[in-house]
Design a protein around this motif. Structure first.
Motif, mmCIF file in Angstrom:
data_model
loop_
_atom_site.group_PDB
_atom_site.id
_atom_site.type_symbol
_atom_site.label_atom_id
_atom_site.label_comp_id
_atom_site.label_asym_id
_atom_site.label_seq_id
_atom_site.Cartn_x
_atom_site.Cartn_y
_atom_site.Cartn_z
ATOM 1 N N GLY A 69 0.788 -1.225 0.000
ATOM 2 C CA GLY A 69 0.000 0.000 0.000
ATOM 3 C C GLY A 69 0.817 1.271 0.000
ATOM 4 O O GLY A 69 0.254 2.358 0.087
ATOM 5 N N ALA A 70 2.150 1.161 -0.090
ATOM 6 C CA ALA A 70 2.992 2.365 -0.142
ATOM 7 C C ALA A 70 2.833 3.011 -1.507
ATOM 8 O O ALA A 70 3.552 2.708 -2.444
ATOM 9 N N SER A 71 1.833 3.856 -1.613
ATOM 10 C CA SER A 71 1.549 4.520 -2.880
ATOM 11 C C SER A 71 0.911 5.868 -2.615
ATOM 12 O O SER A 71 -0.242 5.946 -2.207
ATOM 13 N N SER A 72 1.680 6.919 -2.849
ATOM 14 C CA SER A 72 1.172 8.269 -2.631
ATOM 15 C C SER A 72 0.471 8.813 -3.869
ATOM 16 O O SER A 72 -0.181 9.841 -3.805
ATOM 17 N N GLY A 73 0.663 8.130 -5.001
ATOM 18 C CA GLY A 73 0.117 8.621 -6.250
ATOM 19 C C GLY A 73 1.104 9.475 -7.033
ATOM 20 O O GLY A 73 0.792 9.960 -8.113
ATOM 21 N N LEU A 74 2.305 9.657 -6.490
ATOM 22 C CA LEU A 74 3.311 10.447 -7.197
ATOM 23 C C LEU A 74 3.844 9.725 -8.432
ATOM 24 O O LEU A 74 4.172 10.358 -9.425
ATOM 25 N N LEU A 75 3.961 8.394 -8.349
ATOM 26 C CA LEU A 75 4.507 7.617 -9.472
ATOM 27 C C LEU A 75 3.446 7.376 -10.530
ATOM 28 O O LEU A 75 2.363 6.889 -10.232
ATOM 29 N N SER A 76 3.792 7.671 -11.764
ATOM 30 C CA SER A 76 2.880 7.419 -12.884
ATOM 31 C C SER A 76 3.438 6.292 -13.743
ATOM 32 O O SER A 76 4.591 5.872 -13.566
ATOM 33 N N ASP A 77 2.646 5.816 -14.685
ATOM 34 C CA ASP A 77 3.129 4.814 -15.634
ATOM 35 C C ASP A 77 4.311 5.352 -16.426
ATOM 36 O O ASP A 77 5.236 4.614 -16.752
ATOM 37 N N ASP A 78 4.284 6.640 -16.732
ATOM 38 C CA ASP A 78 5.411 7.260 -17.443
ATOM 39 C C ASP A 78 6.693 7.188 -16.607
ATOM 40 O O ASP A 78 7.779 6.958 -17.143
ATOM 41 N N ASP A 79 6.562 7.384 -15.295
ATOM 42 C CA ASP A 79 7.727 7.293 -14.408
ATOM 43 C C ASP A 79 8.303 5.879 -14.422
ATOM 44 O O ASP A 79 9.524 5.697 -14.453
ATOM 45 N N LEU A 80 7.422 4.885 -14.383
ATOM 46 C CA LEU A 80 7.879 3.498 -14.410
ATOM 47 C C LEU A 80 8.558 3.179 -15.738
ATOM 48 O O LEU A 80 9.590 2.507 -15.772
ATOM 49 N N SER A 81 8.013 3.688 -16.829
ATOM 50 C CA SER A 81 8.624 3.487 -18.146
ATOM 51 C C SER A 81 9.993 4.143 -18.216
ATOM 52 O O SER A 81 10.942 3.566 -18.758
ATOM 53 N N GLU A 82 10.094 5.334 -17.669
ATOM 54 C CA GLU A 82 11.382 6.027 -17.670
ATOM 55 C C GLU A 82 12.409 5.276 -16.824
ATOM 56 O O GLU A 82 13.569 5.129 -17.207
#
Length: 139
Positions: A69-82
Motif C-alpha cells: 500500500g505504499a503509494s502516494s500517487g506520485l509515481l505514474s506509468d510514465d515514471d515506471l517506463s522512464e
C-alpha cells in the motif's frame, strides 16, 4: 516536509532477495526516511517491461509486506517506463520514492528564514573512494 528523492535499484534476474529490506525498514523506523511510493518492475531479455506485484516476490513476501500500500500517487506509468529505460535486459528493479524526514525541520527553518535550495546533487561512491584514496596516498 523534507526533500523528496527517488532511487531505482536493479537486481539480476526476476526479483530481489529481500536482504536489503531490514535496512530500509530501519531507516523508516528511525524516522530517517518516509516511503511515499514503492514499485517493482522487471525488464525481460527482449526489452519488454512489466510490473511485479508484492505477491510475486516469492519467499521474501513477508519482508516486503510492510510496504504493501505504499503509494502516494506520485509515481505514474510514465515514471515506471522512464525507470525501466535505465535497466539492463533480464533484470528487476525497485523504484522507491521517499521523503528525507530527517531534513524536514531544517528545511522548514530555511524556508521560514527566507532561504531556498538553489542546488543539490549526489557524488557517486566510486568518485568518493577515489578522492579518499588519492588524499591518503598524498599523506
Amino acid at each position: 516536509m523534507g526533500p523528496i528523492d527517488y532511487v531505482v535499484l536493479e537486481w539480476p534476474g526476476r526479483q530481489p532477495n529481500g536482504e536489503a529490506v531490514p535496512h530500509l525498514i530501519d531507516l523508516v523506523d528511525r524516522g530517517t526516511i518516509r516511503i511515499l511510493d514503492l514499485a517493482f518492475i522487471h525488464k525481460d531479455e527482449d526489452g519488454s517491461v512489466s510490473g511485479i506485484e508484492l505477491a510475486e516476490l516469492g519467499g521474501q513476501i513477508e519482508q516486503f509486506a510492510v510496504f504493501a500500500g505504499a503509494s502516494s500517487g506520485l509515481l505514474s506509468d510514465d515514471d515506471l517506463s522512464e525507470a525501466a529505460q535505465a535497466l539492463e535486459p533480464g533484470t528487476s528493479a525497485a523504484l522507491i520514492v521517499y521523503e528525507n524526514s530527517w531534513a524536514a525541520p531544517f528545511a522548514a527553518a530555511v524556508r521560514r528564514s527566507g532561504g531556498q535550495l538553489v542546488a543539490s546533487g549526489r557524488i557517486p561512491i566510486d568518485e568518493i573512494e577515489a578522492a579518499l584514496d588519492a588524499a591518503e596516498s598524498a599523506t
